[in-house]
Write a protein that holds these residues in place. Structure first.
Motif, mmCIF file in Angstrom:
data_model
loop_
_atom_site.group_PDB
_atom_site.id
_atom_site.type_symbol
_atom_site.label_atom_id
_atom_site.label_comp_id
_atom_site.label_asym_id
_atom_site.label_seq_id
_atom_site.Cartn_x
_atom_site.Cartn_y
_atom_site.Cartn_z
ATOM 1 N N ASN A 1 59.569 47.195 -109.007
ATOM 2 C CA ASN A 1 59.155 45.819 -108.733
ATOM 3 C C ASN A 1 59.437 45.383 -107.299
ATOM 4 O O ASN A 1 59.108 44.276 -106.912
ATOM 5 N N LYS B 1 55.624 45.584 -103.863
ATOM 6 C CA LYS B 1 55.483 44.389 -103.021
ATOM 7 C C LYS B 1 55.695 44.741 -101.545
ATOM 8 O O LYS B 1 55.067 44.171 -100.655
ATOM 9 N N ALA C 1 50.742 44.266 -110.561
ATOM 10 C CA ALA C 1 51.433 44.065 -109.284
ATOM 11 C C ALA C 1 50.475 44.063 -108.099
ATOM 12 O O ALA C 1 50.843 43.647 -107.004
ATOM 13 N N SER D 1 50.266 36.100 -121.760
ATOM 14 C CA SER D 1 49.359 35.676 -120.688
ATOM 15 C C SER D 1 50.142 35.514 -119.393
ATOM 16 O O SER D 1 51.315 35.144 -119.399
ATOM 17 N N MET E 1 50.621 29.058 -110.281
ATOM 18 C CA MET E 1 51.637 28.734 -109.266
ATOM 19 C C MET E 1 51.366 29.460 -107.940
ATOM 20 O O MET E 1 51.670 28.942 -106.875
ATOM 21 N N HIS E 2 50.778 30.650 -108.039
ATOM 22 C CA HIS E 2 50.377 31.358 -106.803
ATOM 23 C C HIS E 2 49.328 30.492 -106.080
ATOM 24 O O HIS E 2 49.397 30.280 -104.877
ATOM 25 N N PHE F 1 58.471 26.785 -112.066
ATOM 26 C CA PHE F 1 59.294 27.820 -112.702
ATOM 27 C C PHE F 1 59.533 28.873 -111.614
ATOM 28 O O PHE F 1 58.636 29.125 -110.812
ATOM 29 N N ARG G 1 56.429 38.728 -125.832
ATOM 30 C CA ARG G 1 57.117 39.981 -125.552
ATOM 31 C C ARG G 1 57.811 40.574 -126.773
ATOM 32 O O ARG G 1 58.594 41.507 -126.648
HETATM 33 C C1 UD1 Z 1 57.648 40.194 -112.374
HETATM 34 C C2 UD1 Z 1 57.910 41.624 -112.736
HETATM 35 C C3 UD1 Z 1 58.119 41.792 -114.239
HETATM 36 C C4 UD1 Z 1 59.209 40.861 -114.711
HETATM 37 C C5 UD1 Z 1 58.920 39.437 -114.269
HETATM 38 C C6 UD1 Z 1 60.038 38.467 -114.611
HETATM 39 C C7 UD1 Z 1 56.647 42.831 -111.084
HETATM 40 C C8 UD1 Z 1 55.510 43.728 -110.790
HETATM 41 N N1 UD1 Z 1 56.770 42.431 -112.339
HETATM 42 O O1 UD1 Z 1 56.415 39.816 -112.998
HETATM 43 O O2 UD1 Z 1 58.497 43.144 -114.491
HETATM 44 O O3 UD1 Z 1 59.265 40.902 -116.132
HETATM 45 O O4 UD1 Z 1 58.731 39.386 -112.840
HETATM 46 O O5 UD1 Z 1 61.239 38.905 -114.089
HETATM 47 O O6 UD1 Z 1 57.457 42.523 -110.212
HETATM 48 N N2 UD1 Z 1 53.714 32.206 -114.652
HETATM 49 C C9 UD1 Z 1 52.821 31.160 -114.737
HETATM 50 N N3 UD1 Z 1 52.037 30.894 -113.654
HETATM 51 C C10 UD1 Z 1 52.112 31.610 -112.495
HETATM 52 C C11 UD1 Z 1 53.026 32.683 -112.421
HETATM 53 C C12 UD1 Z 1 53.822 32.953 -113.516
HETATM 54 O O7 UD1 Z 1 52.733 30.479 -115.764
HETATM 55 O O8 UD1 Z 1 51.387 31.308 -111.541
HETATM 56 C C13 UD1 Z 1 54.579 32.508 -115.816
HETATM 57 C C14 UD1 Z 1 54.296 33.875 -116.424
HETATM 58 O O9 UD1 Z 1 53.213 33.804 -117.326
HETATM 59 C C15 UD1 Z 1 55.593 34.194 -117.101
HETATM 60 C C16 UD1 Z 1 56.625 33.553 -116.174
HETATM 61 O O10 UD1 Z 1 55.920 32.597 -115.392
HETATM 62 O O11 UD1 Z 1 55.655 33.566 -118.363
HETATM 63 C C17 UD1 Z 1 57.331 34.532 -115.266
HETATM 64 O O12 UD1 Z 1 56.387 35.250 -114.519
HETATM 65 P P1 UD1 Z 1 56.706 35.860 -113.085
HETATM 66 O O13 UD1 Z 1 58.133 35.598 -112.733
HETATM 67 O O14 UD1 Z 1 55.656 35.397 -112.146
HETATM 68 O O15 UD1 Z 1 56.550 37.413 -113.355
HETATM 69 P P2 UD1 Z 1 55.687 38.472 -112.556
HETATM 70 O O16 UD1 Z 1 55.855 38.275 -111.093
HETATM 71 O O17 UD1 Z 1 54.319 38.525 -113.120
#
Ligand code: UD1
Length: 418
Positions: A24, A28, A94, A121, A126-127, A161, A331
């Motif tokens: 992870n 990046k 990723a 999902s 947020m991005h 978040f 999950r």
């Molecule tokens: C990364 C990791 C993953 C890990 C996760 C949490 C990588 C490639 N993957 O995933 O292994 O389990 O962090 O530690 O680094 N969310 C939204 N909107 C957004 C972005 C996120 O609702 O724009 C939600 C997601 O659906 C999820 C939560 O926020 O429920 C956490 O997601 P996020 O921290 O963004 O995880 P990833 O970066 O996808």
């Protein structure tokens, strides 16, 4: 050709194992190499499927990438393509990490979105909001996220978040923006710190990485660098749980134990003897683990990526455990597979109650994602007979030489064609 693992239960694992760089993080860091023309070199890269996949994505954007064992060299041209809408991008989540660097370098980006994920999902709202605050317009079109910005300007952004991916894309977009960006409620994961360390080596001005408030002062350009990827705390945590579940004795090197503080504390509560060193730790367990409750949270909380290992140990623990998943909505899908192995589990929304049984019973199970697959292998290690774990390509995406390393520690696992 699909492959499966035949896991013969009953071995006690012991020995020393070294973890490589974090999946992870490396993906990046590879994406961040897009930010500077020239050759960026990454050391300590894990030999997992996602690294050549990310290399393919970068090649599709105009880079040359050399993978030489644990060293990856990315040659980034003066002009990169903003269009990451091709098959390699859709194959793994990723790849969305190229969004921030492409907006910063090209002022526009089109990044294909992967299909549905077995852990729930994963929207990009947020991005998108973060990039919009920096002055971009964004929308989803034909299965791709599209962002455009003639000019990126620093802004104050507060995340709803502490999303890891959103934090990363906002940082990589803002390092070349005009002025200062303040990111509040930022993710604090060690992989974020690693990314910021590399960006600072490239000439970025970032403060507060590893805390909830990260401040980025935009610079005009960045230079390529040479960087060593931080150790993989999730792989290290998997070894820690493998030691405890098999009543074994494993020393893990290549990892800062503070990156796994809560996971190791939970193992102590379960009855393990845990020693920590500067660059590793040792986990020993002589008795049946005691039941412990878990709730997953963003770092420094218990990692959602180790939740399947927490479930694996709880299936055979002495007593009942409640495991609460707070990060991803779906999950617990793989808990069905644990039940097939004889686990006494009841899922209720984002909680699962496990009443530990003395012994799991081998059967065929299917991995649905990287970590669920690893959790099923751990469960197979303590089932009677031979457990067949199918669809192990998921596991190969995150665990370099998993079978070889497990066997070196005394396990009895075979990789065969399905
Ligand atoms: C990364 C990791 C993953 C890990 C996760 C949490 C990588 C490639 N993957 O995933 O292994 O389990 O962090 O530690 O680094 N969310 C939204 N909107 C957004 C972005 C996120 O609702 O724009 C939600 C997601 O659906 C999820 C939560 O926020 O429920 C956490 O997601 P996020 O921290 O963004 O995880 P990833 O970066 O996808």
């Amino acid at each position: 050709m699909k492959e499966k693992f035949l896991v013969t239960g009953g071995s006690r694992l012991s020995g020393v194992v070294k973890v490589d760089g974090a999946k992870n993080s490396v993906l990046k860091l590879m994406a961040a190499a897009l930010l500077a023309e020239g050759t960026t070199t990454l050391h300590n890269c894990p030999e997992i499927l996602d690294v050549p996949l990310m290399a393919q994505v970068l090649v599709g954007l105009g880079c040359d990438v050399e993978i030489d064992g644990a060293t990856v060299r990315i040659h980034t041209p003066a002009e990169v393509s903003p269009n990451a809408d091709f098959e390699a991008v859709r194959q793994f989540r990723a790849s969305v990490a190229v969004l921030g660097p492409l907006v910063a370098r090209c002022h526009e980006a089109r990044v294909a979105l992967p299909g549905g994920d077995a852990i729930g999902s994963r929207p990009l709202d947020m991005h998108q909001t973060g990039l919009e605050k920096l002055g971009a317009t964004t929308h989803i079109e034909h299965g791709a996220v599209v962002a455009r910005a003639d000019h990126l300007r620093g802004a104050t952004i507060k995340l709803d978040f502490p999303s890891v991916g959103a934090t990363e894309n906002i940082i990589t977009a803002s390092v070349l923006a005009e002025g200062q960006t303040v990111l509040d409620n930022a993710a604090r994961e060690p992989e974020i710190v690693d990314l910021c360390d590399m960006l600072c080596e490239m000439g970025a001005r970032i403060e507060g990485a590893g805390t909830s408030t990260i401040t980025i002062d935009g610079v005009d350009s960045l230079a390529p660098t040479e960087h060593t990827v931080v150790g993989d705390r999730i792989v290290a945590g998997t070894w820690a749980y493998a030691a405890a579940i098999t009543r074994g004795d494993i020393t893990v090197t290549g990892i800062a134990p503070r990156h796994l503080h809560l996971a190791l504390s939970k193992l102590k509560l379960a009855g393990a003897d845990v020693e920590t060193y500067d660059n590793g730790f040792r986990v020993r367990m002589d008795t049946r683990p005691k039941a412990v409750d878990y709730q997953t949270l963003p770092f420094p909380g218990f990692p959602t990526d180790l939740q399947p290992m927490a479930i694996a140990i709880s299936t055979i623990a002495d007593g009942a455990s409640v495991i609460t998943e707070n990060v991803f909505e779906a999950r617990f899908r793989f808990v069905d597979e644990m039940q097939r192995l004889g686990a006494d589990a009841t899922v209720d929304g984002h909680h699962v109650v496990l009443r530990g049984v003395e012994q799991l019973s081998s059967t065929d199970v299917w991995s649905s994602d990287i970590r669920a697959g690893a959790g099923l292998v751990l469960a197979g290690l303590v089932a009677d007979g031979v457990t067949t774990v199918h669809d192990v390509y998921h596991i190969d995406r995150g665990y370099p030489s998993f079978v070889e390393q497990l066997n070196a520690l005394g396990a009895n696992i075979e990789r065969v064609q399905s």
